[in-house]
Design a protein around this motif. Structure first.
Motif, PDB file in Angstrom:
ATOM      1  N   LEU A 183      33.224  41.423  13.655  1.00 57.53           N
ATOM      2  CA  LEU A 183      32.569  41.199  12.370  1.00 57.53           C
ATOM      3  C   LEU A 183      33.336  40.181  11.530  1.00 57.53           C
ATOM      4  O   LEU A 183      32.747  39.311  10.886  1.00 57.53           O
ATOM      5  N   PRO A 219      25.540  45.088   7.162  1.00 57.88           N
ATOM      6  CA  PRO A 219      26.740  45.936   7.180  1.00 57.88           C
ATOM      7  C   PRO A 219      26.477  47.361   6.715  1.00 57.88           C
ATOM      8  O   PRO A 219      27.094  48.304   7.224  1.00 57.88           O
ATOM      9  N   VAL A 274      22.078  39.850   3.002  1.00 60.69           N
ATOM     10  CA  VAL A 274      23.510  39.824   3.312  1.00 60.69           C
ATOM     11  C   VAL A 274      24.094  41.236   3.347  1.00 60.69           C
ATOM     12  O   VAL A 274      24.963  41.547   4.172  1.00 60.69           O
ATOM     13  N   THR A 321      33.302  49.071   7.507  1.00 63.12           N
ATOM     14  CA  THR A 321      32.738  48.497   8.727  1.00 63.12           C
ATOM     15  C   THR A 321      33.806  48.060   9.712  1.00 63.12           C
ATOM     16  O   THR A 321      33.614  48.168  10.928  1.00 63.12           O
ATOM     17  N   MET A 356      25.017  41.947  15.610  1.00 61.35           N
ATOM     18  CA  MET A 356      25.048  41.183  14.362  1.00 61.35           C
ATOM     19  C   MET A 356      25.579  39.771  14.603  1.00 61.35           C
ATOM     20  O   MET A 356      25.065  38.797  14.039  1.00 61.35           O
ATOM     21  N   MET A 362      30.906  37.494   8.636  1.00 61.74           N
ATOM     22  CA  MET A 362      30.289  38.454   7.721  1.00 61.74           C
ATOM     23  C   MET A 362      31.039  38.502   6.392  1.00 61.74           C
ATOM     24  O   MET A 362      30.435  38.533   5.319  1.00 61.74           O
ATOM     25  N   SER A 378      32.855  36.713  12.949  1.00 57.16           N
ATOM     26  CA  SER A 378      31.468  36.229  12.967  1.00 57.16           C
ATOM     27  C   SER A 378      31.008  35.739  11.596  1.00 57.16           C
ATOM     28  O   SER A 378      29.856  35.336  11.442  1.00 57.16           O
ATOM     29  N   ASP A 431      30.183  35.437   4.197  1.00 58.65           N
ATOM     30  CA  ASP A 431      28.855  35.535   3.576  1.00 58.65           C
ATOM     31  C   ASP A 431      28.852  36.554   2.437  1.00 58.65           C
ATOM     32  O   ASP A 431      28.257  36.319   1.377  1.00 58.65           O
ATOM     33  N   ARG A 472      23.488  36.200  14.131  1.00 58.98           N
ATOM     34  CA  ARG A 472      23.959  35.113  13.277  1.00 58.98           C
ATOM     35  C   ARG A 472      24.209  33.835  14.082  1.00 58.98           C
ATOM     36  O   ARG A 472      24.520  32.796  13.497  1.00 58.98           O
TER      37      ARG A 472
END
Length: 592
Positions: free
Chosen positions: A81, A313, A309, A119, A345, A86, A84, A89, A349
């Protein structure tokens, strides 16, 4: 020599401290100290040789421990995560959302820190991500360097206490308790700590507004074509979703009763919160999806961006924590589903690559090996330490403290607080916790509550100046030299190490206050646990005694006018009701 044999436990503990102070790695210090004193104890006749023969079984027990599988799963989930994008963002979107208010960027960092904690569960990933993304923006718009550094470091350490935390998995394993129960107990304290961080920033915004300025108008990029912020649309969507979530939470027991097909009067608080939150965010996601597909203009750009967004999560949190709290999955299975969800996820993305996968797997393998080697070393040490009656020595040392439970808790928390200057939470969990757990249990302290208390206290190990690991992580990404900002073209001064240290101090004090609140208000932890019905064994025994008594045999007039004697079973029932019941049950069994 007699002094050595009679005081081998404290000498062994002092030897371990000496090994650590000499700079040897913790895992090898534990193993070497345990083996050395084990061989010495056998030679002196203090320990039997058979004790060391049990060591291979202990090591195989570590490899067969399913609970420890949750560590690589949650670590891999967090790294996927984090890599990537997250966190990037989230910080960009939430920073735009809270930007118009004073302290908005700090609020965004705390909120995203809590979300990343729920997360990823990895402190290093959270601190480094937020340090790289948020710190330059906070410096660009005039945030005090101490506040910016402290907020980022403290928010990253929320991964220590908010499930799915790695330290809670280790504590549950060392205390011999369920990881799911440990997660439930830490659920409320974790978000209380988040609220206390937020309250501190609110006070700064009121009394020191120059330290936490709002974003200027030109920095707010997510706006409508008309120039409006679009916050009204987001506010309405939030109110609708929150209302649905609250209503669902109030009637969740009825829904659960319908689902189970039997009456359920009360559902655990943590389960109600997670499921209600899922209902609310799913409604918001459906509305945003309909708006995007049909282009009806129901939502503003800000509302749509925030929804898309935040929802992934939040759904991942439900996938992991929700299934654990609902009893659908074990923590290990929840971690596996979380890792799979993180892969999905990243693929959605378009950011999953072979390079990212190699980095994540490499780091996960290193951390897992690190944990297992420390556990092997601590197992060797604890086996020999128990063989020389070290547990009794620790028990006598701590149970003799004045003040009973309160005195024990104060001494233990002060000890953990100061040891955290030099040891991280893995080392504290494997070295200190196994020594404290038997004493706490003997004093009548609930080990789930005790584990959460230690978890909050160990969180300070990441924030202690000058050895806090979160401070080191932030130092590695904070600017050490002055630089020119790419947008404003202004010269930005560097962040010094002392500014990072002083910024951490208020948040360490907040964590200490949280420890005190848990001690004096145990319901903060216990309210999140499932209620255990107490069984009064005296009442059960009395009921069994009453049921086992035979009815009185009426007098039967014999021909000569004499009363019939009492039967043998009745006589036994009067003398020993339990024995009579067992005999009668034996007579009722069919003959073979």
């Amino acid at each position: 020599m007699e002094f050595f044999t009679t005081n081998m436990a404290p000498i062994m503990f002092a030897g371990l401290i000496l090994f650590l102070l000499m700079g040897f790695p913790v895992a090898f210090s534990l193993g070497a100290c345990g083996l050395f004193f084990g061989f010495v104890g056998v030679e002196l006749g203090v320990l039997p040789e058979a004790l060391l023969q049990a060591l291979p079984l202990r090591l195989f027990g570590i490899m067969q421990n399913d609970t420890l599988l949750a560590i690589p799963f949650f670590t891999l989930m967090g790294l996927i995560l984090e890599r990537s994008g997250m966190a990037e963002d989230l910080l960009e979107t939430i920073g735009q959302l809270f930007g118009p208010v004073r302290g908005g960027l700090a609020f965004a960092v705390i909120f995203v820190g809590a979300l990343l904690a729920a997360t990823t569960g990895v402190v290093a990933a959270s601190v480094i991500s937020m340090g790289l993304i948020s710190l330059p923006i906070m410096l660009r718009y005039g945030y005090d360097r101490r506040i910016a550094a402290g907020v980022i470091a403290a928010s990253g350490t929320l991964a220590q206490i908010i499930p799915p935390s790695l330290v809670l998995i280790i504590l549950a394993d060392q205390l011999g308790r369920s990881v799911g129960d440990m997660y439930k107990g830490a659920f409320i304290p974790g978000f209380m700590l988040t609220a206390m961080y937020t309250g501190y920033v609110v006070l700064l915004a009121i009394f020191r507004p120059a330290w936490v300025p709002a974003l200027p108008l030109e920095a707010r990029t997510i706006r409508e074509d008309s120039g409006k912020s679009g916050l009204l649309s987001l506010l309405i969507l939030t109110i609708v979703s929150t209302t649905v979530a609250v209503y669902f939470g109030e009637h969740y027991a009825n829904v659960y009763s319908w689902f189970k097909g039997e009456l359920v009067e009360k559902v655990a608080t943590d389960e109600t919160i997670v499921v209600s939150m899922c209902a609310g965010v799913m409604l918001a996601f459906v509305i945003a999806l309909i708006n995007k597909v049909t282009r009806m203009g129901l939502l503003s750009r800000m509302a749509e961006r925030v929804t898309f967004v935040l929802i992934p999560p939040l759904l991942l949190i439900f996938l992991v924590l929700g299934t654990i709290f609902l009893g659908i999955a074990t923590p290990t299975e929840g971690g596996a589903m979380g890792a799979l969800g993180a892969f999905i996820m990243a693929i959605a993305r378009g950011r999953l690559s072979m390079s990212l996968l190699k980095q994540a797997l490499n780091t996960t393998t290193k951390l897992s090996c690190f944990v297992v080697f420390i556990l092997i070393g601590s197992t060797i040490f604890s086996l020999v330490f128990q063989g020389v009656d070290g547990q009794k020595w620790v028990e006598h040392l701590l149970t003799g403290l004045p003040g009973g439970q309160t005195g024990f808790l104060i001494v233990v928390n002060v000890l953990i607080f100061f040891l955290a200057f030099f040891l991280d939470f893995f080392e504290l969990s494997f070295i200190v916790v196994p020594l404290l757990a038997p004493v706490a249990e003997k004093l009548g302290i609930d080990l789930i509550w005790f584990g959460v208390l230690l978890g909050v206290n160990m969180q300070t190990s990441f924030m202690h100046p000058p050895f806090g690991f979160a401070l080191f992580y932030l130092r590695s990404v904070a600017p050490a030299k002055e630089y020119t900002d790419r947008l404003t073209k202004k010269l930005i001064q560097p962040v010094t190490t002392m500014q990072i240290y002083w910024g951490a101090v208020p948040f360490v004090l907040i964590q200490v206050i949280m420890v005190a609140l848990i001690i004096f208000f145990p319901g903060i932890v216990s309210s999140g646990l499932d209620k255990v019905e107490a069984v009064d064994m005296d009442q059960v025994q009395m009921q069994m005694d009453a049921d086992s008594k035979m009815p009185e045999t009426p007098d039967v007039q014999m021909p000569d006018g004499a009363a019939a004697p009492a039967t043998e079973d009745a006589t036994h029932a009067e003398e020993d009701p339990m024995k009579a019941m067992q005999e009668s049950m034996g007579k009722d069994e069919p003959k073979k």
